[in-house]
Design a protein around this motif. Structure first.
Motif, short mmCIF file in Angstrom:
data_model
loop_
_atom_site.label_atom_id
_atom_site.label_comp_id
_atom_site.label_asym_id
_atom_site.label_seq_id
_atom_site.Cartn_x
_atom_site.Cartn_y
_atom_site.Cartn_z
N ALA A 53 11.24 -8.75 14.66
CA ALA A 53 12.01 -9.92 14.24
C ALA A 53 11.12 -10.97 13.58
O ALA A 53 11.50 -11.57 12.56
CB ALA A 53 12.76 -10.52 15.42
N PHE A 54 9.93 -11.19 14.13
CA PHE A 54 9.00 -12.14 13.50
C PHE A 54 8.60 -11.66 12.11
O PHE A 54 8.60 -12.43 11.15
CB PHE A 54 7.77 -12.37 14.37
N ALA A 55 8.26 -10.37 12.00
CA ALA A 55 7.85 -9.83 10.71
C ALA A 55 8.98 -9.95 9.69
O ALA A 55 8.76 -10.36 8.54
CB ALA A 55 7.42 -8.37 10.85
N ALA A 56 10.19 -9.62 10.11
CA ALA A 56 11.34 -9.68 9.19
C ALA A 56 11.62 -11.11 8.76
O ALA A 56 11.97 -11.36 7.60
CB ALA A 56 12.56 -9.06 9.86
N ALA A 57 11.47 -12.06 9.67
CA ALA A 57 11.72 -13.46 9.32
C ALA A 57 10.72 -13.94 8.27
O ALA A 57 11.07 -14.70 7.37
CB ALA A 57 11.64 -14.33 10.57
N ILE A 58 9.48 -13.50 8.38
CA ILE A 58 8.43 -13.97 7.48
C ILE A 58 8.52 -13.32 6.10
O ILE A 58 8.45 -14.01 5.08
CB ILE A 58 7.03 -13.74 8.09
N ALA A 93 2.52 -9.37 8.36
CA ALA A 93 3.31 -10.53 7.95
C ALA A 93 2.53 -11.82 8.16
O ALA A 93 2.47 -12.68 7.27
CB ALA A 93 4.62 -10.56 8.73
N TRP A 94 1.92 -11.97 9.32
CA TRP A 94 1.15 -13.19 9.60
C TRP A 94 -0.10 -13.29 8.74
O TRP A 94 -0.55 -14.39 8.43
CB TRP A 94 0.82 -13.28 11.09
N ALA A 95 -0.66 -12.15 8.33
CA ALA A 95 -1.86 -12.18 7.48
C ALA A 95 -1.56 -12.84 6.15
O ALA A 95 -2.46 -13.40 5.50
CB ALA A 95 -2.39 -10.76 7.26
N GLY A 96 -0.31 -12.81 5.72
CA GLY A 96 0.07 -13.42 4.46
C GLY A 96 0.45 -14.89 4.56
O GLY A 96 0.84 -15.50 3.56
N VAL A 97 0.32 -15.46 5.74
CA VAL A 97 0.70 -16.86 5.97
C VAL A 97 -0.56 -17.74 5.88
O VAL A 97 -1.59 -17.41 6.48
CB VAL A 97 1.37 -17.02 7.35
#
Length: 199
Positions: A53-58, A93-97
């Motif tokens: 869900a976190f990955a999809a949200a990002i 996903a977080w690596a791209g933030v």
């Protein structure tokens, strides 16, 4: 928290969940956990769904295939393949933030959060469910004060609204002398001395 420290917190939490899940004994999947009414399998399904869900949200894309808050307790085939994929997707996903992004989309009812808060909320989910699985299956606790400290800091910012959705039990009194791990678990409504705890 120092700039960029959230990346280390998230990485440590992801590693803890992966290692703890890989340490589940073959006969332990149906054992009860500190998550009331949930077995080891259900906690794993919930933790997997939350990371998806976190990955999809990002980054967009499909969310979890089953409701993380109503896990079935049934996993066909390799019980860890879904978790591994979910952790990898979350990490990518977080690596791209950017460290200073003030508005990162999250699946939480709070919506978009600053990168540091959102990532540590994601880490909080992974680390605490790693603890749930560890203590239920007789593994050493994956939590230590260095990890628990930033998790507790963010928990105090995001958990109260989530209690209204049933995501966390009411807080327990940890006592004034509690270490960071006990304070974190108590704040999340978990008994730090739950049967089976190994330090």
């Amino acid at each position: 928290m120092a700039a960029g420290q959230w990346r280390d917190v998230l990485d440590e939490a992801h590693k803890a969940l992966r290692a703890t899940a890989e340490g589940i004994p073959a006969d332990a999947w149906d054992l009860p956990t500190p998550c009331e009414r949930w077995t080891v399998t259900q906690v794993l399904q919930h933790a997997t769904g939350d990371q998806i869900a976190f990955a999809a949200a990002i980054v967009g894309g499909a969310g979890p295939s089953e409701d993380p808050f109503a896990p079935s307790g049934r996993i066909e085939g390799d019980k860890l393949i879904g978790l591994r994929a979910a952790l990898d997707a979350s990490a990518r996903a977080w690596a791209g933030v950017a460290d200073d992004d003030p508005q990162v989309r999250t699946p939480l009812p709070l919506g978009a959060l600053p990168a540091q808060v959102g990532a540590v909320a994601c880490a909080l989910d992974a680390a605490v469910h790693a603890w749930d699985i560890a203590v239920a299956t007789g593994q050493p606790s994956p939590l230590n004060d260095n990890l628990a400290r930033p998790l507790l800091e963010v928990a105090r910012q995001v958990v109260e609204p989530l209690r209204n959705y049933g995501a966390y039990a009411p807080a327990l009194d940890a006592g004034a002398e509690a270490d960071d791990v006990s304070a974190l678990l108590s704040y999340l409504g978990r008994d730090p001395q739950w049967p089976g705890v190994r330090l």
